[in-house]
Design a protein around this motif. Sequence first.
Motif, PDB file in Angstrom:
ATOM      1  N   VAL A 138     -37.998 -72.494 -18.061  1.00 21.41           N
ATOM      2  CA  VAL A 138     -38.307 -73.924 -18.138  1.00 21.41           C
ATOM      3  C   VAL A 138     -39.500 -74.276 -17.258  1.00 21.41           C
ATOM      4  CG1 VAL A 138     -35.900 -74.523 -18.606  1.00 21.41           C
ATOM      5  CG2 VAL A 138     -36.741 -74.527 -16.246  1.00 21.41           C
ATOM      6  N   LEU A 139     -40.095 -75.421 -17.569  1.00 22.31           N
ATOM      7  CA  LEU A 139     -41.125 -76.019 -16.725  1.00 22.31           C
ATOM      8  C   LEU A 139     -40.479 -77.155 -15.944  1.00 22.31           C
ATOM      9  CD1 LEU A 139     -43.923 -76.303 -19.443  1.00 22.31           C
ATOM     10  CD2 LEU A 139     -43.673 -74.488 -17.723  1.00 22.31           C
ATOM     11  N   ARG A 140     -40.836 -77.306 -14.681  1.00 27.54           N
ATOM     12  CA  ARG A 140     -40.280 -78.379 -13.851  1.00 27.54           C
ATOM     13  C   ARG A 140     -41.408 -79.228 -13.275  1.00 27.54           C
ATOM     14  NH1 ARG A 140     -34.775 -78.082 -12.430  1.00 27.54           N
ATOM     15  NH2 ARG A 140     -33.768 -76.051 -12.700  1.00 27.54           N
ATOM     16  N   ASP A 141     -41.109 -80.508 -13.145  1.00 33.35           N
ATOM     17  CA  ASP A 141     -42.002 -81.447 -12.469  1.00 33.35           C
ATOM     18  C   ASP A 141     -41.107 -82.431 -11.726  1.00 33.35           C
ATOM     19  OD1 ASP A 141     -44.059 -83.082 -11.621  1.00 33.35           O
ATOM     20  OD2 ASP A 141     -44.144 -84.198 -13.507  1.00 33.35           O
ATOM     21  N   GLY A 142     -40.814 -82.134 -10.460  1.00 28.00           N
ATOM     22  CA  GLY A 142     -39.863 -82.954  -9.721  1.00 28.00           C
ATOM     23  C   GLY A 142     -38.493 -82.855 -10.359  1.00 28.00           C
ATOM     24  N   ASP A 143     -37.907 -84.004 -10.703  1.00 25.44           N
ATOM     25  CA  ASP A 143     -36.588 -83.976 -11.336  1.00 25.44           C
ATOM     26  C   ASP A 143     -36.676 -84.023 -12.862  1.00 25.44           C
ATOM     27  OD1 ASP A 143     -37.504 -86.550 -11.402  1.00 25.44           O
ATOM     28  OD2 ASP A 143     -35.723 -87.468 -10.503  1.00 25.44           O
ATOM     29  N   TRP A 144     -37.881 -83.779 -13.403  1.00 25.60           N
ATOM     30  CA  TRP A 144     -38.064 -83.643 -14.849  1.00 25.60           C
ATOM     31  C   TRP A 144     -38.089 -82.162 -15.216  1.00 25.60           C
ATOM     32  CZ3 TRP A 144     -38.476 -87.716 -18.337  1.00 25.60           C
ATOM     33  CH2 TRP A 144     -38.610 -88.992 -17.777  1.00 25.60           C
ATOM     34  N   LEU A 145     -37.625 -81.851 -16.427  1.00 24.28           N
ATOM     35  CA  LEU A 145     -37.532 -80.459 -16.876  1.00 24.28           C
ATOM     36  C   LEU A 145     -37.911 -80.374 -18.348  1.00 24.28           C
ATOM     37  CD1 LEU A 145     -34.641 -77.985 -16.201  1.00 24.28           C
ATOM     38  CD2 LEU A 145     -35.123 -78.627 -18.565  1.00 24.28           C
ATOM     39  N   SER A 146     -38.599 -79.286 -18.721  1.00 26.61           N
ATOM     40  CA  SER A 146     -38.907 -79.019 -20.129  1.00 26.61           C
ATOM     41  C   SER A 146     -38.462 -77.607 -20.478  1.00 26.61           C
ATOM     42  CB  SER A 146     -40.407 -79.158 -20.403  1.00 26.61           C
ATOM     43  OG  SER A 146     -40.706 -78.750 -21.734  1.00 26.61           O
ATOM     44  N   VAL A 147     -37.760 -77.467 -21.602  1.00 22.14           N
ATOM     45  CA  VAL A 147     -37.386 -76.137 -22.093  1.00 22.14           C
ATOM     46  C   VAL A 147     -38.458 -75.595 -23.040  1.00 22.14           C
ATOM     47  CG1 VAL A 147     -34.921 -76.532 -21.801  1.00 22.14           C
ATOM     48  CG2 VAL A 147     -35.987 -77.078 -24.002  1.00 22.14           C
TER      49      VAL A 147
END
Length: 503
Positions: free
Chosen positions: A350-359
């Motif tokens: 996954v990619l993370r940006d703070g408390d956001w996540l992308s699968v």
Amino acid sequence: MNALSAAAPLQGFWQLVHGPLAHWAQHRPDAVAFQSEAGFWTFGRLHAEVEQRSARLATQHAPQMLLLDASRSTLEQLVDFLAVIHSGRCAAVANPDWQPAVRQRIESWLPGQPCEPESAAPTTAFYTGFTSGSTGLPKGFKRHHLSWTESFRVGLQDFGPVVAQRTLAPGRISHSLFLFGAMQGIWYGCGAVMQEKFSASRCLATLAGGDTPCLVAVPSQLLLMLQWAEHRQLAPIPEVELITISGARWMRAHTPALRALFPKARIIEFYGASEASFVAWMDADEASGPQAVGRPFSNVELSIRPTGNDAVENALAEPGTSHAGDGLIYIRSPMLFMDYVGDAHDATAVLRDGDWLSVRDMGHIDERGMLCLAGRQSRMIVTQGKNLFPEEVENLLASHPAIAQVSLHGLPDTLRGLQVHAVLQWRPQIEAPSALELNQWLRERTEAFKVPRQWWICEHWPQTASGKTDHGQLAQALRARMTAPADAGISPALLPALQPWQS
């Protein structure tokens, strides 16, 4: 479920996956908690056994994370699972199909030191599951209690009280969907029916019995049930009230047949991921395009971001809006996983940006607020200077009456960049079209650059442990067919057999 308000923040023992077990053991000791063809456990007996096994783990100073014995029955594994998490430890769920070398590698990832953990808390790890990875090894993902109890709560809030009833979850608990269904049955206090080995006929008999109104299933199981019911000319089963579908894309062309078999059931598809849990949901018979996967759950926020190195720096989309075109889907919710387990770097992480996540799924939000999936970023094919998401063409081809399975791939081509290849499996007892007829059929439904240039047939279709098409194996098989044996990188004998199709 009158002891719990679905809309309120979770409090007390409701924050733990196993937390309500003691409550239901006190108030419903003789109600069946788990059942399969191997036997059953009442809430009272189950709670006593879980406490006993948990105490034994404490006495043994067992490690913080324990890999369950996959050779035991499903019911015994569920009791072990509850005992491990009751002790404050994390249960890792093994797949019984792992080869010894894979199991040994995964065991090497787990801590072996004796420990004395504190009592379970909402944000402590309770579960490590495994999904297919790009490295050839399973990809371990770790979750804390609240990530699942919030899923239980929001399911009750968004689907209504119908979800809090006895549920059939007819699959191995190494597939997180069925473990989730079992734990949901404990948390709601309604119990769950499992299967040691999937059987469409036993599923239909259980559902027709009338005391299991809810079904959690993957699409392949539902198709087998439909085939069995048609073959045996079974009467409709009005006792089923809710069917939830996940694990793979449901082909909505089959919804009328499912509705005829279960005439009083609400049929819901939900989109999620091992790392994200629930993301979006919709009624399966809703008049929506094949890319639509539904509106976000009420505790989920979505952000659609452009691809590229500067994606993380881009401003977040306002809720309910999207950037022009398809972008990476980012998710923020209390149901996200903690981290991966293991030492193998995986390009699909996954990619993370703070408390956001992308699968790494790509898509957009349409004018109705529906999330629409274009496909997985890693599978995108650039051909003739244009982006093609294989999932779009696969969905179209899967709606053809003669096609049972389909997988699209791009192979290097000096003229087009990548040339589109399609691997098919025919449905039995249905006459296959000619290549010319299938090309024409597809051209009437999509743009010309998306039509495969070469077709292949695969009789023995490869699947992952979770029942999805193993696109990676098919891609390797294609590369092996298109290159010299010395350049294939793997023995063709170990790959699915492909035959070119020109008829």
